[in-house]
Scaffold this motif. Structure first.
Motif, PDB file in Angstrom:
ATOM      1  N   TRP A 119      41.502 -39.518   5.830  1.00 14.66           N
ATOM      2  CA  TRP A 119      42.937 -39.795   6.108  1.00 14.66           C
ATOM      3  C   TRP A 119      43.073 -40.712   7.318  1.00 14.66           C
ATOM      4  N   GLU A 120      42.297 -40.388   8.369  1.00 16.25           N
ATOM      5  CA  GLU A 120      42.426 -41.169   9.604  1.00 16.25           C
ATOM      6  C   GLU A 120      41.940 -42.602   9.392  1.00 16.25           C
ATOM      7  N   SER A 121      40.895 -42.754   8.579  1.00 18.95           N
ATOM      8  CA  SER A 121      40.396 -44.097   8.294  1.00 18.95           C
ATOM      9  C   SER A 121      41.456 -44.893   7.505  1.00 18.95           C
ATOM     10  N   MET A 122      42.130 -44.213   6.553  1.00 14.39           N
ATOM     11  CA  MET A 122      43.168 -44.933   5.776  1.00 14.39           C
ATOM     12  C   MET A 122      44.448 -45.122   6.586  1.00 14.39           C
ATOM     13  N   ARG A 123      44.580 -44.359   7.670  1.00 18.63           N
ATOM     14  CA  ARG A 123      45.715 -44.621   8.566  1.00 18.63           C
ATOM     15  C   ARG A 123      45.465 -45.958   9.278  1.00 18.63           C
ATOM     16  N   LEU A 124      44.266 -46.109   9.846  1.00 21.49           N
ATOM     17  CA  LEU A 124      43.983 -47.329  10.608  1.00 21.49           C
ATOM     18  C   LEU A 124      43.788 -48.548   9.705  1.00 21.49           C
ATOM     19  N   TYR A 125      43.110 -48.345   8.584  1.00 20.73           N
ATOM     20  CA  TYR A 125      42.827 -49.462   7.674  1.00 20.73           C
ATOM     21  C   TYR A 125      43.273 -49.096   6.259  1.00 20.73           C
ATOM     22  N   PRO A 126      44.588 -49.057   6.014  1.00 24.32           N
ATOM     23  CA  PRO A 126      45.044 -48.676   4.677  1.00 24.32           C
ATOM     24  C   PRO A 126      44.629 -49.736   3.645  1.00 24.32           C
ATOM     25  N   PRO A 127      43.820 -49.357   2.644  1.00 25.12           N
ATOM     26  CA  PRO A 127      43.363 -50.375   1.693  1.00 25.12           C
ATOM     27  C   PRO A 127      44.535 -51.108   1.029  1.00 25.12           C
ATOM     28  N   ALA A 128      45.623 -50.372   0.685  1.00 19.35           N
ATOM     29  CA  ALA A 128      46.844 -51.047   0.209  1.00 19.35           C
ATOM     30  C   ALA A 128      47.736 -51.146   1.454  1.00 19.35           C
TER      31      ALA A 128
ATOM     32  N   TYR B 107      50.174 -50.620   6.942  1.00 16.38           N
ATOM     33  CA  TYR B 107      49.446 -51.008   8.150  1.00 16.38           C
ATOM     34  C   TYR B 107      50.373 -50.931   9.371  1.00 16.38           C
ATOM     35  N   VAL B 108      51.591 -51.445   9.213  1.00 16.93           N
ATOM     36  CA  VAL B 108      52.543 -51.448  10.330  1.00 16.93           C
ATOM     37  C   VAL B 108      52.960 -50.014  10.678  1.00 16.93           C
ATOM     38  N   MET B 109      53.324 -49.241   9.662  1.00 17.24           N
ATOM     39  CA  MET B 109      53.857 -47.893   9.915  1.00 17.24           C
ATOM     40  C   MET B 109      52.793 -46.971  10.512  1.00 17.24           C
ATOM     41  N   HIS B 110      51.565 -47.074   9.990  1.00 17.10           N
ATOM     42  CA  HIS B 110      50.497 -46.156  10.402  1.00 17.10           C
ATOM     43  C   HIS B 110      50.058 -46.357  11.852  1.00 17.10           C
ATOM     44  N   ARG B 111      50.496 -47.450  12.468  1.00 19.65           N
ATOM     45  CA  ARG B 111      50.080 -47.712  13.859  1.00 19.65           C
ATOM     46  C   ARG B 111      51.256 -47.624  14.817  1.00 19.65           C
ATOM     47  N   LYS B 112      52.335 -46.965  14.387  1.00 18.73           N
ATOM     48  CA  LYS B 112      53.508 -46.867  15.268  1.00 18.73           C
ATOM     49  C   LYS B 112      53.324 -45.749  16.293  1.00 18.73           C
ATOM     50  N   PRO B 113      53.447 -46.079  17.595  1.00 19.51           N
ATOM     51  CA  PRO B 113      53.195 -45.060  18.617  1.00 19.51           C
ATOM     52  C   PRO B 113      54.192 -43.901  18.572  1.00 19.51           C
ATOM     53  N   GLU B 114      55.378 -44.119  17.994  1.00 22.21           N
ATOM     54  CA  GLU B 114      56.329 -42.994  17.957  1.00 22.21           C
ATOM     55  C   GLU B 114      55.866 -41.881  17.016  1.00 22.21           C
ATOM     56  N   TYR B 115      54.968 -42.179  16.091  1.00 25.65           N
ATOM     57  CA  TYR B 115      54.478 -41.130  15.175  1.00 25.65           C
ATOM     58  C   TYR B 115      53.017 -40.761  15.445  1.00 25.65           C
ATOM     59  N   PHE B 116      52.266 -41.715  15.988  1.00 26.48           N
ATOM     60  CA  PHE B 116      50.824 -41.475  16.179  1.00 26.48           C
ATOM     61  C   PHE B 116      50.464 -41.764  17.634  1.00 26.48           C
ATOM     62  N   GLN B 117      50.094 -40.695  18.363  1.00 22.98           N
ATOM     63  CA  GLN B 117      49.671 -40.906  19.757  1.00 22.98           C
ATOM     64  C   GLN B 117      48.378 -41.715  19.773  1.00 22.98           C
ATOM     65  N   ASN B 118      48.179 -42.544  20.765  1.00 23.34           N
ATOM     66  CA  ASN B 118      47.017 -43.445  20.814  1.00 23.34           C
ATOM     67  C   ASN B 118      46.783 -44.052  19.434  1.00 23.34           C
ATOM     68  N   PRO B 119      47.734 -44.855  18.962  1.00 26.88           N
ATOM     69  CA  PRO B 119      47.717 -45.262  17.545  1.00 26.88           C
ATOM     70  C   PRO B 119      46.489 -46.049  17.112  1.00 26.88           C
ATOM     71  N   THR B 120      45.823 -46.753  18.048  1.00 26.22           N
ATOM     72  CA  THR B 120      44.673 -47.547  17.585  1.00 26.22           C
ATOM     73  C   THR B 120      43.349 -46.770  17.698  1.00 26.22           C
ATOM     74  N   SER B 121      43.416 -45.522  18.212  1.00 31.96           N
ATOM     75  CA  SER B 121      42.172 -44.742  18.327  1.00 31.96           C
ATOM     76  C   SER B 121      41.882 -43.970  17.037  1.00 31.96           C
ATOM     77  N   PHE B 122      40.595 -43.780  16.785  1.00 33.27           N
ATOM     78  CA  PHE B 122      40.141 -43.069  15.574  1.00 33.27           C
ATOM     79  C   PHE B 122      39.978 -41.590  15.919  1.00 33.27           C
ATOM     80  N   ILE B 123      40.960 -40.770  15.530  1.00 34.51           N
ATOM     81  CA  ILE B 123      40.942 -39.344  15.916  1.00 34.51           C
ATOM     82  C   ILE B 123      41.258 -38.485  14.674  1.00 34.51           C
ATOM     83  N   PRO B 124      40.251 -38.143  13.853  1.00 37.42           N
ATOM     84  CA  PRO B 124      40.522 -37.363  12.631  1.00 37.42           C
ATOM     85  C   PRO B 124      41.227 -36.039  12.931  1.00 37.42           C
ATOM     86  N   GLU B 125      40.973 -35.469  14.134  1.00 37.67           N
ATOM     87  CA  GLU B 125      41.568 -34.162  14.486  1.00 37.67           C
ATOM     88  C   GLU B 125      43.086 -34.204  14.439  1.00 37.67           C
ATOM     89  N   ARG B 126      43.683 -35.397  14.562  1.00 38.10           N
ATOM     90  CA  ARG B 126      45.155 -35.435  14.588  1.00 38.10           C
ATOM     91  C   ARG B 126      45.740 -34.913  13.263  1.00 38.10           C
TER      92      ARG B 126
END
Ligand code: HEM
Length: 458
Positions: free
Chosen positions: A317-326, A355-374
């Motif tokens: 999930w976290e990988s597809m958040r940062l790099y969504p194939p679609a 890609y735009v939505m998954h990196r929004k800081p209002e929903y994802f803290q440290n949006p560019t970091s790879f943190i599967p625990e989130r």
């Protein structure tokens, strides 16, 4: 004009060239361009990618929900999908309205849970078979390997044929036809296929050869009284609940092509990005090994392991958040529609970007970091729906979403149980590149290290 018009907001956007609008900037880096638009201009941005049509990028979760779900009847697939029609015909990805819904009803049974568990064993078998050629210490082009594994999985689940036969017969001509279609999709002016350019001639040749192969497969099955449990068998046996009819050969052909293409490149990209991310995050990798050791140990993985591999699922999930194939989904307005404070007109094209939505800081803290625990503790329920939507949503949500997750996790653990992958020491800086899907630019070269399962090392 109605009185309400005065209350509608007018979206702002970047200045563009008279004829091409912002096409150059979009083409050079689509995810980067879309991110910049959303950052600079906000929840709705207006721009052009050609002389006439208005494009809007929408980056508000509630509006995205209305576009994909609640007001989806006002929209249809956008024109860029027309470039794919010579390959996909009227398959699920390219068809619209009633016809799409009828096809979706017919195909859905092939993706029900019990079948996906059966396909799970194919996924493990294909991956294990493929990995038997990997040697400790060698450098491999992992992006190609992932494409081969997912192509092998789709050949096996769809036609019950192995990768080599499937690749030569279907995979290769599909790749040729698809590359040509992508170029058509990205060109400003799409010449009809009957215009005798070299590209059109090559494209028609690849499609003719595919049509011939698929017609042969379907014919062979029609003449075979045995019941087949692969996806082709299920699709050919499907009957509509309402009119009791099955699919014509032409329709079976269109759906096979669609699932074949939609069903392998996306998952291959998700796996490649994940292997790259793991190579950069040894602490995540170590937790994944711990989970694999605990759940599977040294026995071969089984489809039932999927549910127990929760940390590995969160890695995906976290990988597809940062790099969504679609990374972007488009719709054309079919009927004028009001969404929140905006009005969109028939013919406008709306883009919503994962890609735009998954990196929004209002929903994802440290949006560019790879943190599967989130993703633990039902995190998804704590953010608005459509802030995270790697598989789209509404009636056109990816039909292969559970298939893809099962495949990604089972292939990943089959690899990780035996190997650790490191980026080649002289590797170029990894950047993204987007055709229809988001993939690592210039591929990924990785060094394979065999893990010692008995000693649980590496
Ligand atoms: C990680 C892997 C995958 C991702 C990220 C993904 C993503 C998506 C997205 C976002 C859509 C919606 C497009 C839209 O709304 O315009 C979609 C549709 C679709 N996907 Fe997937 N997909 C994946 C894997 C698969 C697999 C494995 C299959 C089949 C085996 C598949 C088959 C399809 C089909 C047929 C559609 C069209 C559905 C319709 O319009 O009714 N996908 N996919």
């Amino acid at each position: 004009m109605s009185d309400r018009t005065t209350f509608f907001k007018s979206p702002k956007g970047p200045k563009g060239k008279i004829i091409t609008g912002n096409l150059k900037a979009f083409r050079s880096d689509p995810p980067g361009f879309l991110t910049q638009l959303a950052t600079e201009f906000g929840e709705v941005v207006k721009f052009r990618l050609g002389p006439l049509q208005n494009f809007y990028l929408v980056s508000d979760p509630e509006m995205i929900k209305q576009i994909l779900v609640t007001k989806q009847k006002n929209f249809m697939k956008s024109d860029d999908f027309k470039a794919l029609k010579p390959i996909f015909g009227e398959g699920l990805l390219t068809s619209d309205k009633e016809f799409h819904m009828q096809q979706r009803r017919l195909i859905q049974p092939a993706f029900k849970k019990s079948h996906i568990i059966d396909y799970g064993q194919n996924m493990i078998d294909v991956a294990s078979d493929y990995l038997s050629t990997w040697k400790d210490g060698e450098e491999r082009i992992i992006t190609q390997d992932m494409m081969s594994i997912t192509l092998g999985v789709i050949c096996k689940t769809m036609f019950n044929i192995d990768f080599k036969e499937g690749y030569q017969k279907i995979g290769q001509p599909i790749e040729t036809a698809m590359n040509l279609a992508v170029r058509r999709m990205r060109s400003l002016i799409q010449l009809p296929l009957w215009v005798p350019t070299k590209r059109n001639r090559d494209s028609k040749k690849a499609i003719r050869s595919l049509d011939h192969i698929i017609a042969e497969i379907i014919q062979k099955r029609r003449n075979d009284p045995a019941k087949h449990e692969d996806m082709l068998g299920i699709i050919m046996d499907a009957r509509d609940d309402i009119d009791g009819l099955g699919m014509s050969d032409k329709q079976v052909r269109d759906e096979l092509m669609t699932i074949f293409i939609a069903g392998h490149e996306t998952t291959a990209n998700a796996l490649s990005w994940t292997l790259y991310l793991l190579s950069q995050h040894p602490e995540v990798e170590a937790k994944m090994y711990e989970e694999i050791n605990r759940v599977i140990g040294s026995r071969p993985p089984t489809p039932d392991d999927f549910m127990k591999l929760t940390y590995t699922q969160n890695i995906m999930w976290e990988s597809m958040r940062l790099y969504p194939p679609a990374f972007v989904t488009s719709r054309k307005v079919d009927k004028d529609v009001e969404i929140k404070d905006y009005r969109f007109k028939k013919g406008d094209v709306i883009l919503v970007s994962q890609y735009v939505m998954h990196r929004k800081p209002e929903y994802f803290q440290n949006p560019t970091s790879f943190i599967p625990e989130r993703f633990e503790n039902n995190f998804i329920k704590t953010i608005p729906s459509y802030a995270f939507f790697p598989f789209g949503g509404g009636p056109r949500v990816c039909i292969g979403n559970h298939f893809a997750m099962m495949e990604a996790v089972l292939v990943l653990v089959t690899i990780a149980q035996r190997f650790r992958l490191k980026l080649a020491p002289d590797h170029h800086v990894v950047k993204n590149y987007s055709t229809i899907t988001l993939r690592p630019k210039r591929g990924l070269r990785m060094i394979i290290q065999e893990r010692n399962l008995k000693r649980n090392t590496l």
